[in-house]
Design a protein around this motif. Sequence first.
Motif: not given
Length: 299
Positions: A140, A143-147, A182-184, A191
Amino acid sequence: MPEGDTVWQAARRLHTALAGKVLTRSDLRVPRYATADLTGRTVLDVTPRGKHLLTRIEGGLTLHSHLRMDGSWKVYANGQRWSGGPAHQIRAILGTVDRTAVGYRLPVLELIRTTDEDRAVGHLGPDLLGPDWNPDKALQNLLRDPARPLGEALLDQRNLAGIGNVYKSELCFLLGVTPWLPIGALPADRAAHLPALAKKLLESNRDSPTRNTTTPSTAARNTTGRSTQGHSATGRDQNLYVYGRTARPCLRCHTPIRSADQGDGSRERPTYWCPTCQTGPTPPPGAAKPRTSNRRTAN
């Protein structure tokens, strides 16, 4: 910078040497604590928290230290010659009747109330090697900052605590994506597997003096489903898939490994990847990593 497994090993050495024993020598060589005297107090325990060390001492005190790039704690038997560096680099000495712990080049050293530990480490995310580990919370946070680029997100200790530059590069390889993705944009199945994979790597190495991410016990297959084993060469050069292997052949596909700096604008770190096995954005050859974020990465 030492990673979570290295700090865990340091805590275990210090705990074995000091816990349950009365301090017969105490010398904190930083101006703020130069007059502090811990002699006569019993060391209760030494606990790692991510990349931080908490030495808890009788009377409700905690000696908080962080190794960062160059710091180290060495433990010596009485009469043994100290060999961690010149005397002017010593920042702390904690001695008992039979052992002496010496802290060299410690950039962070503070004596705090044990009840105030949260001020020093409360910002940290779930600890990969700690009792508070929570994979759902770690994911969580990530993934808070998907970029945000995956590599930067992994190094931010506010997301999950314990990953350093080595595991950042190795995890990205095992996930089959570049650290600049980007992690998103990381596929959902990978993930979901990321926290467990990170924990597996650190746990598999916390009892070993030599870090290894390529053995079947750590990562026999990457999360793309493709085998990461089968290479014929053996030896120390085969302990890591990509980290420190610039221009050497990938252990899976034999493509030369590439490297570039990655950072958040405040600190750049060398980063390694295989251009064949890992998909996603990369900096152009020979160019500095483009600034993708102005965030600072917490330690």
